[in-house]
Design an enzyme around this catalytic site. Structure first.
Site, PDB file in Angstrom:
ATOM      1  N   GLU A  60      14.406  32.275  54.147  1.00 26.42           N
ATOM      2  CA  GLU A  60      14.800  31.804  52.818  1.00 26.42           C
ATOM      3  C   GLU A  60      14.103  30.514  52.396  1.00 26.42           C
ATOM      4  O   GLU A  60      13.672  30.362  51.251  1.00 26.42           O
ATOM      5  CB  GLU A  60      16.321  31.615  52.724  1.00 26.42           C
ATOM      6  CG  GLU A  60      17.098  32.925  52.601  1.00 26.42           C
ATOM      7  CD  GLU A  60      17.348  33.614  53.916  1.00 26.42           C
ATOM      8  OE1 GLU A  60      17.025  33.016  54.977  1.00 26.42           O
ATOM      9  OE2 GLU A  60      17.876  34.743  53.912  1.00 26.42           O
ATOM     10  N   HIS A 129      30.055  35.015  53.055  1.00 23.90           N
ATOM     11  CA  HIS A 129      29.414  35.756  51.966  1.00 23.90           C
ATOM     12  C   HIS A 129      30.189  35.682  50.658  1.00 23.90           C
ATOM     13  O   HIS A 129      30.026  36.552  49.805  1.00 23.90           O
ATOM     14  CB  HIS A 129      29.231  37.229  52.356  1.00 23.90           C
ATOM     15  CG  HIS A 129      28.082  37.472  53.270  1.00 23.90           C
ATOM     16  ND1 HIS A 129      28.119  37.153  54.600  1.00 23.90           N
ATOM     17  CD2 HIS A 129      26.843  38.000  53.050  1.00 23.90           C
ATOM     18  CE1 HIS A 129      26.965  37.481  55.157  1.00 23.90           C
ATOM     19  NE2 HIS A 129      26.178  37.992  54.246  1.00 23.90           N
TER      20      HIS A 129
END
Lengths: 329, 325
Positions: A60, A129
């Site tokens: 990322e 999440h």
């Protein structure tokens, strides 16, 4: 106008900008062959080919860093991070690099890039999440932050983000991808940054919200009108940076009461800043202290029954509005 | 055995390398003085000892090539063509600095010179270098990206992510690791399981080599070869230059973790006097010519200091400028 989902509106914005400007490129984890984990990039690889639509490694920080470099080199990259939670792995490139490069190099570089990412909770995806990290980005000068509530804004704001010469964090709410609405067909339709939308005009109380919270606020406003005759004005911020404080402050001055709704954690959450701006700008016009409705200060639990306690709901917004209507200074 | 200088470059270019190293050294030593006087503040990381790397590598690149570096980057900017007075003024925090006094020592940048910045988060510039290289390839430009970083960067995630990415996407990046053996006070064998940095690239299928970073001609030749490889193949290449900083990590560091004996060994390998000896031995320059170069560099640096001293501070309203377009 065409009716379409928030997802398809985003897809259309990408498609139109890719057609319009050959310097637009798209990359991220699973965005090409797999067409995006939320299918926002569906069909792009087939139409625009592998040089423009690219899968990346699960790296990322480097996904953002490569986009920064490409933007410095004259491209307009749109990088996707699979979810906002993974943006935490890219915070060095976002905060230390993307937000700083123009300033620390004395204005010699500009970074026309977009980092898209779905965020928010409500799908029982548990602690890692389900986060709402918009306050993190809003806190950092040097980056724009957009977070649309409706399909039309999803299209119009993403197009503005891609055309903007500044780096933009573009948040998308996971629970809004399937929401439907009318979206202008005009490929030149854009929604400007820094102009909040009035989703519903009202006279008794102002509700300030964004993204899915604006959608819930609208539902709460409709119920309150019907059940209690309370007239709510709902302001959707659309972008958190630039922040259109003028619009919600003017609304609060008019109604004399305000509720601020945020999905992120209450502690040091953006709602505290918004409430303060209202207090500071129109204290004399207020008939009650501004109320905040925010996420609970806990890591998100998995269980459905616990999760719903942690995220603002239509009912909790309605309770806050009733509360602010009866309270007084 | 050392190669004959004239076999590598014409006399004029050989002398130019000497001049660039001397200018860098004089500039850095002057910075130390200005720091002691309180004219330069904040962090200051000096390059003295490593000059052969910046000078040799930059000379081997094209003017259109992008260069990125870390926070010990004054010399890289100077040898690329940055005006000493605008670099010094930046270090003073003055309005005439190359970044208007907003970057300081660690964040020099010149779009005009394709010097794409000094970065102060260890390893942060590697992904950005990959992105610049992607933009060059996408726009079909004849341009490679050279990315300098230190041995301290090789254990950052961005190092591994960027090497993998550069090879996977076939990006024209030349990675140049300046291994001065210490990340602040931690010697490389105390931080790296495999201290031979260039060997790490086999995991990413990137060709690599090591070079004597105290020998400007050796650096020039290695980088010239590597840059040609990158240009021809469109793929990354990796160079590890073994070098040494004569000063501490920053002005706050007296470098007590290194022995006097070790320091002496490296001082004997100082790239500037050793290179001067070779220029004299091959009759490329005379003592008088080298002395004149030194005088010129000293004067240039003195002029840079005067310029910085005389320059105005940035205006207060500058604080809101250059953040958004």
């Amino acid at each position: 106008m065409s009716e379409m989902t928030y997802r398809d509106a985003l897809n259309l914005a990408l498609r139109e900008e890719l057609r319009r400007d050959p310097s637009v490129v798209v990359w991220g984890e699973d965005v090409a062959l797999y067409e995006g984990s939320f299918k926002v990039t569906r069909g792009l690889l087939a139409e625009f080919g592998e040089e423009r639509i690219r899968d990346t490694p699960i790296s990322e920080n480097t996904i953002v860093g490569v986009a920064i470099g490409a933007a410095m080199g004259g491209l307009r990259p749109v990088a996707e991070l699979m979810t906002v939670n993974f943006a935490l792995l890219a915070m060095d490139q976002i905060v230390n690099h993307m937000a700083k490069i123009r300033s620390m190099f004395g204005g010699q570089a500009s970074l026309p890039l977009v980092v898209r990412m779905p965020g928010g909770g409500g799908s029982q995806l548990a602690a890692q999440h389900s986060q709402s990290l918009e306050s993190y980005f809003m806190h950092c000068p040097g980056i724009r932050v957009a977070y649309p509530a409706t399909p039309a804004d999803a299209k119009g704001l993403l197009k503005t983000a891609i055309r903007d010469p500044n780096p933009v964090i573009f948040l998308e709410h996971e629970l809004l991808y399937n929401s439907k609405g009318e979206v202008p067909d005009d490929p030149e339709f854009t929604v400007p940054f820094g102009r909040a939308g009035i989703l519903r005009a009202g006279t008794d109380v102002t509700i300030v919200a964004y993204a899915r919270m604006a959608v819930l606020a609208l539902q709460a406003a409709e119920a309150l009108e019907k059940e209690a005759g309370i007239s709510c004005e709902v302001v959707d911020l659309r972008t958190l940076n630039p922040l259109d404080a003028e619009t919600f402050v003017a609304s609060a001055r008019k109604t004399g009461r305000a509720v601020v709704v945020e999905e992120c954690w209450r502690s040091a959450g953006l709602g505290g800043d918004l409430a303060h701006r209202i207090h500071e700008a129109c204290f004399d016009s207020l008939r009650a202290p501004v109320r905040r409705v925010a996420g609970l200060d806990v890591p998100m639990p998995y269980s459905r029954e616990l999760e719903k306690l942690c995220i603002p709901q239509v009912e909790s917004i309605a309770v806050a509005v009733r509360d602010v209507m009866t309270a007084s200074v | 055995m050392e190669a004959r200088l004239r076999a590598v470059l014409p006399d004029h270019d050989l002398v130019r390398l000497y001049e660039q190293m001397v200018l860098s050294r004089e500039f850095e030593e002057s910075c130390a003085e200005q720091y002691a006087k309180g004219h330069i503040t904040g962090f200051l990381h000096l390059y003295s000892g490593q000059e052969a790397v910046a000078a040799g590598a930059t000379a081997a690149l094209h003017k259109d090539d992008y260069i990125l570096s870390a926070y010990r980057e004054h010399a890289q900017a100077l040898v690329r063509g940055a005006e000493p007075k605008r670099v010094m003024s930046e270090l003073f925090g003055k309005a005439t600095g190359m970044c208007k006094g907003k970057g300081g020592s660690m964040h020099l940048f010149s779009a005009e010179l394709n010097f794409m910045g000094g970065y102060a988060i260890v390893g942060g510039q590697l992904p950005i270098a990959c992105g610049l290289a992607f933009s060059s390839r996408y726009r079909q430009e004849d341009r490679i990206t050279a990315c300098f970083f230190g041995d301290g960067a090789v254990n950052q995630g961005t190092f591994h992510e960027s090497l993998n990415w550069a090879r996977l996407w076939e990006l024209p990046v030349l990675f140049i690791c300046e291994n001065n053996f210490y990340g602040i006070g931690t010697e490389v064998h105390r931080s790296s399981a495999l201290p031979t940095v260039h060997k790490r690239t086999c995991g990413y299928d990137i060709p690599s080599e090591k070079v004597d970073g105290m020998d400007v001609l050796a650096v020039f030749k290695a980088v010239k070869y590597a840059a040609e490889k990158v240009r021809e193949s469109g793929r990354p290449y990796f160079i590890e230059a073994l070098t040494y900083r004569f000063r501490g990590h920053s002005m706050a560091d007296p470098a007590k973790y290194r022995s006097a004996a070790e320091h002496e060994v490296w001082k004997a390998r100082d790239p500037i006097p050793n290179y001067a000896r070779r220029l004299l031995a091959e009759g490329i320059a005379t003592e008088a010519q080298l002395a004149a170069i030194r005088d010129r560099c000293v004067a240039l640096v003195a002029e840079a200091v005067s310029f910085a001293e005389a320059s105005p501070w940035p205006a207060a309203d500058e604080v809101w400028e250059d953040i958004y377009v």
